[in-house]
Design a protein around this motif. Structure first.
Motif: not given
Length: 341
Positions: A163, A294-296, A171, A174-175, A158-159, A328
Motif C-alpha cells: 500500500r 508496516v501493514l496498512l 502517506s 511510510i518510510t 510502500q508498506s 526499510d
C-alpha cells in the motif's frame, strides 16, 4: 596503431576540459591539439548548442596553418554532419591535421562517420583511448542516444503489503529518515522529477532535492507535473528554484519534449496513477521500491493497472540489488530481458 604517452596525457586533459561544457542536448566534449613532438598547441571544449565544437574551438586558438601536421586528441569521434555548425572532420582535414586520437565513437547515426571521413582523407586515426573514462563522463548522454528518450526511473514507497497510503489517504511517512535521505540524493542526480496533479493537490510536495540538514542541494531537478488539472497558485512546487513544467498529453510526447530541453534522467515519484502509466507504456528503465515493515491494508495500492490480466502476462523484473536503509528495504530492479524470462 596505439596512442603515445603524450596522447594519453592529452586525452586526460581533454576529459577535464569536457566537464566545463554544459550537460544537455549536446555531449560534453573536450579537445587538445598536439605538435608532432607532443607539445600542447591549443585546447578547446564545447560550450553549448550553436557554439563551435571542441575541435574547432581548439583550432580557433591557432593562426592559419599552425595546425598542419598536428594531432587532435578528442573525447568523442569528430562529427561528420552539418547542423548549427559544420563537420569537425572537414575542419580538421582543412587545417592539415595529420592524426586524430579519440576515445569513443559517436553513436548518433546522423553525426557519426567522422573517423571514416578522416581516414579517407589520409589522416591517421586511433580510437578507444581512455574509452572507459569517456563513457563514464557521457553516460547519461549515451543512454539518451541508445533509448531515443530520457532514462526513466520510477520510484515508490510502500508498506509490506503493497500500500502507498492508509485508507484515509495519509502517506507521510511510510518510510523512515534513511530512505527519505536516499530519495533526495537520487533526486539531485536526476534532471527532472515527475509527479501527477493528484499528488500535487493531495501532498503539496516541493519536488526539491535537499541535503541532510534540510538545505537545498546545489543540483535541482526540473519539477514536472503530469495532468490537465490546474495547480494551485500557492502550491509548494511553484516555489521550486526551477520553473515548473506541466504536460497534459501522452507520456511519449512529454519525454520527447524533455529530451529536447536537454533532460537525460527522469525520476518519476508518482503517485500510483502516474507510476502505473509509465509501467503500462513500457517506459521504465529502473525501478526503485522502498518497502517499510508496516501493514496498512485497504485499497490504496502502490501500483494500479499496468496492463496485466493474467499471470502469464506478468511484467517480469530483474533484481539488481537490495539495500537496507534503517528499518526499510530498497529494491532496485530493471525490466527483465527475453533471456531472463
Amino acid at each position: 596503431m596505439t596512442a603515445t604517452t603524450a596522447e594519453r596525457d592529452a586525452m586526460r586533459r581533454a576529459l577535464e576540459l569536457a566537464t566545463r561544457g554544459p550537460r544537455g542536448v549536446n555531449p560534453q566534449v573536450g579537445a587538445v591539439l598536439l605538435s608532432p613532438d607532443g607539445t600542447v598547441l591549443a585546447e578547446g571544449w564545447h560550450r553549448g548548442a550553436g557554439t563551435p565544437h571542441a575541435e574547432v574551438a581548439a583550432l580557433m586558438q591557432l593562426a592559419p596553418g599552425a595546425a598542419h601536421g598536428a594531432t587532435a586528441v578528442v573525447t568523442l569521434e569528430p562529427c561528420n554532419h552539418t547542423g548549427r555548425t559544420g563537420p569537425c572532420s572537414e575542419a580538421l582535414i582543412a587545417a592539415g591535421v595529420a592524426r586524430v586520437v579519440y576515445a569513443i565513437p559517436d553513436p548518433n547515426a546522423v553525426s557519426s562517420g567522422g573517423a571514416e571521413r578522416l581516414r579517407t582523407a589520409g589522416v591517421d586515426v586511433v580510437s578507444g583511448v581512455l574509452a572507459d573514462e569517456a563513457t563514464a563522463l557521457l553516460d547519461s548522454w549515451l543512454t539518451v542516444q541508445r533509448l531515443g528518450r530520457p532514462h526513466v526511473t520510477v520510484k515508490w514507497a510502500q508498506s509490506l503489503d503493497g500500500r502507498a497510503a492508509a485508507d484515509d489517504g495519509t502517506s507521510q511517512w511510510i518510510t523512515g529518515p534513511a530512505a527519505r535521505a536516499d530519495v533526495h540524493r537520487r533526486r539531485a542526480a536526476s534532471d527532472a522529477i515527475v509527479v501527477g496533479t493528484g499528488t500535487v493537490i493531495a501532498d503539496d510536495p516541493s519536488l526539491t532535492a535537499r541535503e541532510d540538514d534540510g538545505s537545498l542541494s546545489p543540483q535541482q531537478p526540473v519539477p514536472v507535473v503530469l495532468g490537465a488539472r490546474g495547480i494551485p497558485a500557492d502550491a509548494a512546487v511553484r516555489r521550486h528554484p526551477l520553473p515548473l513544467v506541466q504536460y497534459a498529453g501522452d507520456l511519449h510526447a512529454a519525454l520527447d519534449d524533455l529530451r529536447a530541453k536537454g533532460v537525460h534522467r527522469v525520476f518519476v515519484e508518482g503517485g500510483p496513477a502516474v507510476a502505473s502509466s509509465f509501467v503500462r507504456e513500457g517506459l521504465v528503465d529502473e525501478y526503485l521500491v522502498y518497502v517499510a515493515p508496516v501493514l496498512l491494508g485497504g485499497d490504496r495500492l502502490a501500483v494500479r493497472d499496468v496492463g496485466v490480466s493474467t499471470i502469464t502476462g506478468a511484467l517480469r523484473l530483474t533484481p539488481e540489488r537490495i539495500e537496507r536503509l534503517g528499518d526499510d528495504l530498497l529494491i532496485v530492479a530493471s525490466p527483465a530481458t527475453e533471456g531472463d524470462r
